[in-house]
Design a protein around this motif. Structure first.
Motif, PDB file in Angstrom:
ATOM      1  N   VAL A  52       8.425  92.408 -98.131  1.00 22.56           N
ATOM      2  CA  VAL A  52       8.514  90.753 -97.816  1.00 22.56           C
ATOM      3  C   VAL A  52       9.819  90.005 -98.645  1.00 22.56           C
ATOM      4  O   VAL A  52      10.442  89.165 -98.344  1.00 22.56           O
ATOM      5  N   ALA A  95      -0.112  90.459-103.226  1.00 21.91           N
ATOM      6  CA  ALA A  95       1.329  91.042-103.120  1.00 21.91           C
ATOM      7  C   ALA A  95       1.396  91.814-104.515  1.00 21.91           C
ATOM      8  O   ALA A  95       0.931  91.142-105.501  1.00 21.91           O
ATOM      9  N   LEU A 109       3.567  92.894 -99.655  1.00 22.60           N
ATOM     10  CA  LEU A 109       2.150  92.484 -99.130  1.00 22.60           C
ATOM     11  C   LEU A 109       1.195  93.470 -98.753  1.00 22.60           C
ATOM     12  O   LEU A 109       1.631  94.276 -97.808  1.00 22.60           O
ATOM     13  N   GLU A 140      -2.560  93.852 -97.234  1.00 22.02           N
ATOM     14  CA  GLU A 140      -3.634  93.113 -96.575  1.00 22.02           C
ATOM     15  C   GLU A 140      -4.339  94.114 -95.522  1.00 22.02           C
ATOM     16  O   GLU A 140      -3.918  95.216 -95.077  1.00 22.02           O
ATOM     17  N   HIS A 146       3.163  85.710 -98.444  1.00 26.67           N
ATOM     18  CA  HIS A 146       2.811  86.475 -99.470  1.00 26.67           C
ATOM     19  C   HIS A 146       2.427  85.536-100.892  1.00 26.67           C
ATOM     20  O   HIS A 146       2.323  86.287-101.814  1.00 26.67           O
ATOM     21  N   LEU A 183      -3.509  84.937 -97.703  1.00 28.56           N
ATOM     22  CA  LEU A 183      -2.260  85.648 -97.565  1.00 28.56           C
ATOM     23  C   LEU A 183      -2.299  86.486 -96.325  1.00 28.56           C
ATOM     24  O   LEU A 183      -3.658  86.825 -95.714  1.00 28.56           O
TER      25      LEU A 183
END
Length: 354
Positions: free
Chosen positions: A32, A82, A108, A110, A141, A147
Motif C-alpha cells: 500500500v 498493516a 496490508l 487481511e 490500511h 481495515l
C-alpha cells in the motif's frame, strides 16, 4: 496518437486465475506504500494460504517467509493488520529476513477466504477489467474502522469520492485525512484493463505467441478465416473467431485492442487485415511477420493505403534477440509489444559493476 490506458501489472488477474479452488482460508497481502527502491510497487498483491504456500511475490523472496508468519496471525485472529519493512539501513540483514533492497514497504494483510469482503472486491474488479473497462480498489490500511480492500459498493462517502477521483484522473493516489481526531489512510488504486492483443492468423506458430501473452495476464483474441485453425481448443484462454479477413472491422472491436500481430502466412489475408487496420485507424501497434521481400509485396498490394499504416506498423515484428524457434520468436514479439505499451525503447544495458 491517443494515450493508452493499460495496466502491465496483472497480479490481480493472476491471483484470480491461479488461486486454489479448494475454498480454504487465505490472506491477501497488498503493498500500500513504498519508499526508495523496492521490488514491487503499491497495488502489488499476493495470496498466502493457511499451509504457508503462496501465490505471487512482493519481494524477490526476501520477505515472504516473514510475511507468512504475520499472515498466520491474521488467520488466527481474523483481524486485518498493516506491517512495515524498512530496508534502507546500512546492515545487510534486517528483521532477520536478509533483505537488502534499500527500500521501505507498508503491506496490508487481511483475510481473503470465500465470502470475505476482500475476495468479493477482487472478483468484482477482475470481472470489470476483463471486460476491457477500468475500475478502482481502495485498500484502507490505517483507520478506526475495519481495515481491508474494498470496491465502490462498500465504501464510506469520503472513500467513494476518492475512488471516483481515481477513475476520473486515471491515476492511483494515496489519501490521508482526519475526522474527529481519528486518522484514515488508504491507497486508492486505479485499475486500467490489462493489454488486449489481437493475433491475426491461427497457425501453429501463433500458439506460443498467444501462450506468452496469456502468461502475462493479457487478454488475447485470435482470428483466422480457416475453420481448421480457428479452433478454441488450440488456444485455451483466448477468444477465438473464424472470420474473413476482409470483415475484420465487423467481427472484432478493434478500438478495444491495444496491439495486433498479423501472421496468417496467407498473403491475401495479410493484405486484407492490414487494409482493415488502415481504415479503422486502430490499434496503434500493428506487427507484421515475414521477410522484407514479403513486406514489400504487401505494401505494393496496399498501394496508397499503406501510408495510413506507416507510423503504426512494425515489420519484421519483434525485438532482434536472435530467435530461431517459434517460442523464441513469440518471446521477441511479446517483448516488443510489452516495451511499446510501457513506452520504453528496448536497449542493451551497459556492463557495469561497482
Amino acid at each position: 496518437m491517443a494515450r493508452i490506458d493499460v495496466r502491465l501489472d496483472t497480479s490481480l488477474e493472476s491471483l484470480l486465475e491461479y488461486a486454489p479452488r479448494d475454498g480454504g482460508p487465505r490472506v491477501l497481502a497488498t503493498v500500500v506504500a513504498t519508499a526508495g527502491s523496492t521490488y514491487r510497487k503499491p497495488g502489488a498483491r499476493m495470496l498466502i494460504m493457511a499451509d504457508g504456500s503462496y501465490l505471487g511475490l512482493l519481494s524477490g523472496g526476501c520477505l515472504e517467509a516473514d510475511l507468512g508468519i504475520h499472515a498466520q496471525r491474521v488467520l488466527e485472529s481474523g483481524i486485518p493488520r498493516a506491517i512495515e519493512y524498512d530496508m534502507r539501513g546500512p546492515d545487510d540483514v534486517l528483521f532477520g529476513v536478509g533483505a537488502g533492497c534499500q527500500g521501505a514497504l507498508r503491506i496490508l494483510l487481511e483475510p481473503a477466504g470465500p465470502g470475505s469482503p476482500a475476495a468479493a472486491a477482487l472478483v468484482n474488479a477482475g470481472r470489470i477489467t476483463r471486460s476491457g473497462r477500468a475500475t478502482s480498489l481502495v485498500a484502507v490500511h490505517e483507520s478506526e474502522q475495519a481495515l481491508g480492500t474494498y470496491d465502490a459498493e462498500r465504501l464510506s462517502p469520503a472513500l467513494l469520492t476518492a475512488a471516483k477521483r481515481a477513475l476520473a484522473d486515471t491515476m492511483s493516489h494515496d489519501i490521508d485525512f482526519e475526522v474527529g481526531g481519528r486518522r484514515t489512510r488508504a491507497f486508492v488504486q486505479f485499475l486500467a484493463p490489462p493489454p488486449h492483443v489481437l493475433i491475426c492468423g491461427a497457425g501453429p506458430d501463433a500458439q506460443p505467441v498467444v501462450s506468452a501473452a496469456l502468461g502475462l495476464g493479457w487478454r488475447v483474441s485470435v482470428v483466422d478465416h480457416r475453420p481448421a485453425y480457428a479452433v478454441a481448443q488450440r488456444f485455451p484462454g483466448a477468444d477465438v473467431r473464424c472470420a474473413d479477413a476482409r470483415e475484420l472491422r465487423s467481427s472484432v472491436a478493434l478500438a478495444e485492442c491495444h496491439a495486433a500481430v498479423v501472421m496468417s502466412h496467407h498473403l491475401p489475408s495479410d493484405v486484407a487485415y492490414l487494409r482493415e487496420f488502415a481504415e479503422a485507424g486502430v490499434p496503434y501497434y500493428v506487427g507484421l511477420l515475414g521477410p522484407q521481400s514479403r513486406r514489400r509485396r504487401i505494401a505494393q498490394e496496399l498501394g496508397a493505403t499503406a501510408e495510413k499504416l506507416r507510423s503504426r506498423i512494425r515489420g519484421p515484428v519483434g525485438i532482434d534477440i536472435g530467435a530461431v524457434t517459434p517460442e523464441g520468436i513469440a518471446l521477441a514479439i511479446i517483448s516488443q509489444i510489452h516495451a511499446w505499451l510501457a513506452e520504453r525503447e528496448p536497449k542493451v544495458m551497459p556492463d557495469s559493476f561497482g
